[in-house]
Each structure stands twice: as structure tokens, then as C-alpha cells.
Design a protein around this motif. Structure first.
Motif, PDB file in Angstrom:
ATOM      1  N   ALA A 132      71.196  68.984  15.107  1.00 25.48           N
ATOM      2  CA  ALA A 132      72.581  69.211  15.542  1.00 25.48           C
ATOM      3  C   ALA A 132      73.348  70.202  14.668  1.00 25.48           C
ATOM      4  O   ALA A 132      74.534  70.035  14.423  1.00 25.48           O
ATOM      5  N   GLY A 133      72.676  71.249  14.197  1.00 22.64           N
ATOM      6  CA  GLY A 133      73.365  72.262  13.414  1.00 22.64           C
ATOM      7  C   GLY A 133      73.787  71.826  12.028  1.00 22.64           C
ATOM      8  O   GLY A 133      74.578  72.514  11.378  1.00 22.64           O
ATOM      9  N   ALA A 134      73.271  70.686  11.542  1.00 20.88           N
ATOM     10  CA  ALA A 134      73.680  70.197  10.229  1.00 20.88           C
ATOM     11  C   ALA A 134      73.228  71.138   9.113  1.00 20.88           C
ATOM     12  O   ALA A 134      73.919  71.283   8.093  1.00 20.88           O
ATOM     13  N   GLY A 135      72.070  71.773   9.276  1.00 20.68           N
ATOM     14  CA  GLY A 135      71.575  72.675   8.238  1.00 20.68           C
ATOM     15  C   GLY A 135      72.484  73.874   8.042  1.00 20.68           C
ATOM     16  O   GLY A 135      72.885  74.192   6.915  1.00 20.68           O
ATOM     17  N   ALA A 136      72.833  74.539   9.142  1.00 24.29           N
ATOM     18  CA  ALA A 136      73.724  75.697   9.049  1.00 24.29           C
ATOM     19  C   ALA A 136      75.094  75.283   8.545  1.00 24.29           C
ATOM     20  O   ALA A 136      75.715  75.990   7.738  1.00 24.29           O
TER      21      ALA A 136
END
Length: 329
Positions: free
Chosen positions: A121-125
Motif C-alpha cells: 500500500a505504498g508504505a515503502g515510498a
């Protein structure tokens, strides 16, 4: 005899020996003994290697299917994919009233795109960009608001492009049977969630609106935010169109662009790392509904993933490791 007794030489010797045995003198900073930045860099590269090994059949299949594709169109698609990180950096700068270092900002977006494929869910970015903005001097609250402003601008930009394409060519957007019911159920669920989390939602909305107002007080920042967000969506559309043309897919470019925009908007709701799996399935279904043969649609999805995920993954992770070691993150 008292401890201080003795000749001056003897007293000096006792002081030297006591200093050598002092715990304060032997105390070492644990961070100096353990190179945690190098460990984080190696951990990131290891996760990337595991991800590539896990998905190696998909990577190999995509490379085989693109072996006979038109190289000119593939080069155009690769160039468009390369530009997405620059316009992402432009949009991020537009969401922050304070000036950011341009080179490190682009490098952070490149590293963030790689980290985005390791966490759901885009947590890395989000984590990479949050860390970068705080290292640039923003508070955690201001950095989180800037990320929310950028995400809001991106979602609204996709919505505008979908509306323009759908209204400009009636009948271009065809939804599967029962999709209206599914959309209504999804909106009802979101409404119920918003009612349950009414106060936190209101706080988040107020923060985003405040961030948007602050950005629009600076016309240059507003142009960067909306221009970068629109360009980001359009460049990804161009990547899919270029791959479809390289494989001689019998679909008009506007149909391919609309299929990608709808699929990417739907994939945001599914918490998979970088949209891997959710975007693949949604894009394949959207292209098939637009009139593409199922085998050709699968080839386009694999080619798109190869250009936007698998080829940049290792350089992106190396960039991320370097940013960590150089204390940019």
C-alpha cells in the motif's frame, strides 16, 4: 600512609593507571561499533533480491514476450518510465513551500519507487519520502501533510484524466456487469468508515486542505504540484501505450490510456506491494474489456511491469542504500 602519599612520580603513575581503568574512558558509542546504516543498506538489497527471485518466472516471461517487440516503441516506453521519477520529484516539491535540494529529491524518488515494491500500500515510498523531508528540516507533521497533499493531487489528476477521456469519447469506458453495484457498495463502506472515524478523518481533511492552501499561495509551487501530478499519470499512460504499440495491440491509444487510469485507480484500494498483483490483474482485465485479446493484454502488462518495476528495481535499491549511507535518509 594516605592514598595521596608517595613521591610525585608514584602519584602520577597511580593517576595514569586509574584513568586507563576508568569505565568512562572505555565507554564506546554503540552506534560507532555497529554500522547500522550499512546493515540497513544490505537488508534493503537482500529484500530486493528475494523479491526478484520470487517473481523471476514473471520477469523471464515478460522478457521473452518482449523479445520480438518493436525496439523503437520499447525505447520510448523506457524513456517515459525514466521521466516519471523527475516529475514525481517536481510534484513533491510543489507540495512543500520550502525549497528542497533538487538532485537529492530526484534520487529519493527513485529510491522510494524501489522501496515501494517491498512494502504494501505504498508504505515503502511513504516512509522514504517522510524520512527525506524530515532530514531536509520539515517537522514530521509538515512532512506527512506534504505527502498527503501530493497523494491527493495525484488522485484528483487521475480522476480528471478519466473524466476527460470518458466524456471526450462516449462509450469508451465500459464497465463489467455488476460493477455499478460494486462501486455503490464500496462507497457505502467508505462512508461507514468515515462515520466511524469521523474525528480523525476531519483532522486529516483539514490538514490536507491547509496544505493545499499554503501551496496555492505560491503560484510556482501550485504549478509544480498539479503539473507534476498530471505528467506522472500521463507518462505512465505513455509507457503502457508504447508497450502495446510495440506488440501491435489492436487498440486505440486513448482506450489504452483509459484502461490504465481506471486500473491504477482501482489497484490503489488493494494493499499489495507497489500494486504488484492488484494492478497486474486490474490492468489485464481493463485491457480485455477495452477489446484486447487476453494473451495480448497479459503481454502488455508484463512489458509494462518490466519497464517500470523489474529493470529499475536493482538500481533503485542501490540508490536507496547510498542515500542511507550518506545520511540523506
Amino acid at each position: 600512609m594516605t592514598p595521596a602519599a608517595g613521591t610525585p612520580v608514584e602519584r602520577a603513575g597511580r593517576e595514569v593507571r586509574g584513568t586507563a581503568r576508568s569505565p568512562a574512558a572505555r565507554r564506546v558509542d554503540p552506534r560507532a561499533r555497529f554500522p547500522w546504516r550499512a546493515a540497513v543498506s544490505l537488508a534493503v538489497l537482500g529484500c530486493g533480491a528475494l523479491l526478484a527471485v520470487r517473481h523471476w518466472p514473471v520477469i523471464a516471461s515478460g522478457a521473452v514476450r518482449l523479445a520480438g517487440a518493436d525496439p523503437g516503441w520499447l525505447l520510448l516506453g523506457a524513456s517515459a518510465a525514466l521521466c516519471t521519477w523527475a516529475v514525481s520529484a517536481l510534484a513533491q516539491q510543489g507540495a512543500v513551500p520550502e525549497p528542497l535540494p533538487a538532485g537529492r529529491l530526484v534520487a529519493a524518488q527513485f529510491g522510494a519507487s524501489a522501496a515501494n515494491h517491498l512494502l504494501p500500500a505504498g508504505a515503502g515510498a511513504g516512509a522514504v519520502n517522510l524520512r527525506f523531508l524530515t532530514r531536509c528540516g520539515l517537522t514530521v507533521t509538515s512532512a506527512a501533510t506534504a505527502l498527503a497533499v501530493k497523494a491527493t493531487a495525484g488522485a484528483l489528476s487521475r480522476g480528471v484524466l478519466i473524466a476527460v477521456l470518458a466524456l471526450g469519447a462516449p462509450g469508451l469506458l465500459r464497465l463489467p456487469p455488476g460493477s455499478a453495484l460494486a462501486v455503490a457498495a464500496g462507497l457505502s463502506a467508505l462512508g461507514a468508515l468515515g462515520a466511524t472515524l469521523c474525528r480523525p478523518v476531519r483532522r486529516a481533511v483539514r490538514a490536507v486542505l491547509g496544505g493545499l492552501r499554503a501551496v496555492h499561495r505560491l503560484p510556482g509551487r501550485a504549478v509544480a504540484l498539479w503539473g507534476g501530478s498530471l505528467a506522472f499519470a500521463l507518462l505512465h499512460c505513455l509507457v503502457v501505450i508504447a508497450v502495446s504499440r510495440s506488440l501491435s495491440l489492436p487498440l486505440a491509444p486513448e482506450r489504452v490510456a483509459l484502461a490504465y487510469l481506471v486500473a491504477s485507480s482501482a489497484a490503489v484500494l488493494l494493499p499489495t506491494p507497489g500494486g504488484i498483483g492488484s494492478l497486474d490483474a486490474a490492468l489485464a482485465v481493463a485491457l480485455t474489456l477495452a477489446g484486447a485479446p487476453s494473451v495480448a493484454a497479459a503481454s502488455v502488462v508484463l512489458g509494462y511491469r518490466l519497464l517500470t518495476v523489474w529493470l529499475p528495481l536493482l538500481p533503485g535499491l542501490v540508490t536507496l542504500g547510498l542515500l542511507v549511507r550518506r545520511r540523506v535518509l
